[in-house]
Design an enzyme around this catalytic site. Structure first.
Site, mmCIF file in Angstrom:
data_model
loop_
_atom_site.group_PDB
_atom_site.id
_atom_site.type_symbol
_atom_site.label_atom_id
_atom_site.label_comp_id
_atom_site.label_asym_id
_atom_site.label_seq_id
_atom_site.Cartn_x
_atom_site.Cartn_y
_atom_site.Cartn_z
ATOM 1 C CG ASP A 195 -48.521 37.205 15.050
ATOM 2 O OD1 ASP A 195 -47.922 37.052 16.058
ATOM 3 O OD2 ASP A 195 -49.204 36.294 13.563
ATOM 4 C CD GLU A 234 -38.782 42.412 12.791
ATOM 5 O OE1 GLU A 234 -40.279 41.605 12.767
ATOM 6 O OE2 GLU A 234 -38.310 41.188 12.173
ATOM 7 C CG HIS A 242 -46.592 39.905 13.728
ATOM 8 N ND1 HIS A 242 -46.365 38.685 13.033
ATOM 9 C CD2 HIS A 242 -47.790 40.371 12.386
ATOM 10 C CE1 HIS A 242 -47.488 38.272 11.748
ATOM 11 N NE2 HIS A 242 -47.990 39.600 11.750
ATOM 12 C CB ILE A 258 -50.006 29.859 18.547
ATOM 13 C CG1 ILE A 258 -50.454 30.370 16.787
ATOM 14 C CG2 ILE A 258 -51.553 30.219 19.166
ATOM 15 C CD1 ILE A 258 -51.536 29.947 16.374
ATOM 16 C CG LEU A 259 -46.473 30.488 23.048
ATOM 17 C CD1 LEU A 259 -45.129 31.553 23.737
ATOM 18 C CD2 LEU A 259 -46.038 28.854 23.561
ATOM 19 N N GLY A 288 -32.594 34.794 13.867
ATOM 20 C CA GLY A 288 -32.656 35.373 15.239
ATOM 21 C C GLY A 288 -32.116 36.031 15.815
HETATM 22 C C1 GAR Z 1 -39.208 38.508 12.249
HETATM 23 O O1 GAR Z 1 -39.198 39.228 11.675
HETATM 24 C C2 GAR Z 1 -40.394 38.390 13.299
HETATM 25 O O2 GAR Z 1 -40.847 39.094 13.406
HETATM 26 C C3 GAR Z 1 -41.249 37.585 12.910
HETATM 27 O O3 GAR Z 1 -39.525 36.232 12.055
HETATM 28 C C4 GAR Z 1 -38.497 36.991 12.271
HETATM 29 C C5 GAR Z 1 -37.736 36.267 12.767
HETATM 30 O O4 GAR Z 1 -36.565 37.237 12.471
HETATM 31 N N1 GAR Z 1 -42.191 36.858 13.067
HETATM 32 C C6 GAR Z 1 -43.353 36.282 13.209
HETATM 33 O O5 GAR Z 1 -43.530 36.555 12.000
HETATM 34 C C7 GAR Z 1 -44.696 36.155 14.001
HETATM 35 N N2 GAR Z 1 -45.954 35.755 13.749
HETATM 36 P P1 GAR Z 1 -35.182 36.400 13.576
HETATM 37 O O6 GAR Z 1 -35.490 35.336 13.459
HETATM 38 O O7 GAR Z 1 -34.317 37.131 12.657
HETATM 39 O O8 GAR Z 1 -35.409 37.902 14.164
#
Ligand code: GAR
Length: 200
Positions: free
Chosen positions: A155, A184, A114, A97-98, A13
């Site tokens: 994605d 991100e 992503h 996946i939704l 998170g």
């Molecule tokens: C992030 O790097 C996000 O981009 C990725 O999960 C991580 C969550 O980090 N999502 C995916 O890979 C979706 N396919 P966080 O829980 O620290 O925000």
């Protein structure tokens, strides 16, 4: 009235935290009205609880165990999200996946983050996949994207924002991972501002 966000998470998170911080520091005119996790031990649930954002834990396992299946899960997830009356649903590290059973309730109001560039490395291991492709000499850089989720494609969808991240040959995977997370945290807020406030 500020824009209502529901954030779906599966883990740490840190991107949820970036949203909460941006709101706190008035960088984003929005409120997180609910956080839902498919994992009980997701640390993001504690981050939300700390600032008194309501949370829900909704696991898929009981639905697969008793045969109700994925569609029923997605329908119940949609109902749980709708209770929060969101303007936008943000997938911030949501590792499912939704299907249309979920997406059809929210039109073009679901946003996914992503850790790869558009069209590259979909799935749950994008950073490691990009790193391996770099080692094989196939790519020189990777990146981050934020996109709308109009359908069940993994994605993929109309891009709201994307940014390249260079891979240094001396980069261990851990440092690339942390550089990507830093990008991100910034890009997600930029994309949300663009969507909510029409910022360039
Ligand atoms: C992030 O790097 C996000 O981009 C990725 O999960 C991580 C969550 O980090 N999502 C995916 O890979 C979706 N396919 P966080 O829980 O620290 O925000």
């Amino acid at each position: 009235m500020s824009t209502r966000l529901v954030v779906l998470i599966s883990g740490n998170g840190s991107n949820l935290q970036a949203i909460l911080d941006a709101i706190y520091y008035k960088m984003l005119d929005a409120q997180v009205v609910g956080v839902i996790s498919n994992r009980k031990d997701a640390y993001g649930l504690a981050r939300a609880a700390k600032v008194k954002v309501p949370t829900r834990y909704l696991p898929l396992a009981p639905y697969t165990a008793d045969g109700r299946g994925r569609e029923a899960y997605d329908a119940d997830l949609a109902a749980a999200v709708r209770e929060f009356k969101p303007d936008f649903v943000v997938l911030a590290g949501w590792m499912h996946i939704l299907s249309p059973a979920f997406l059809d309730h929210f039109g073009y109001r679901v946003i996914n983050l992503h850790p790869a560039l558009p069209g590259q490395f979909p799935g749950a291991h994008a950073i490691a996949d990009a790193y391996a492709a770099f080692q094989r000499g196939e790519i020189k850089q990777t990146g981050v994207m934020v996109h709308l989720v109009p359908d069940a494609a993994v994605d993929a969808g109309p891009i709201i924002a994307s940014e390249e991240v260079r891979i240094d040959p001396r980069d261990p995977l851990e440092s690339l991972t942390s550089r990507i997370h830093n990008v991100e945290h910034k890009l997600l807020i930029q994309a949300l501002r663009r969507l909510i406030q029409g910022d360039e």
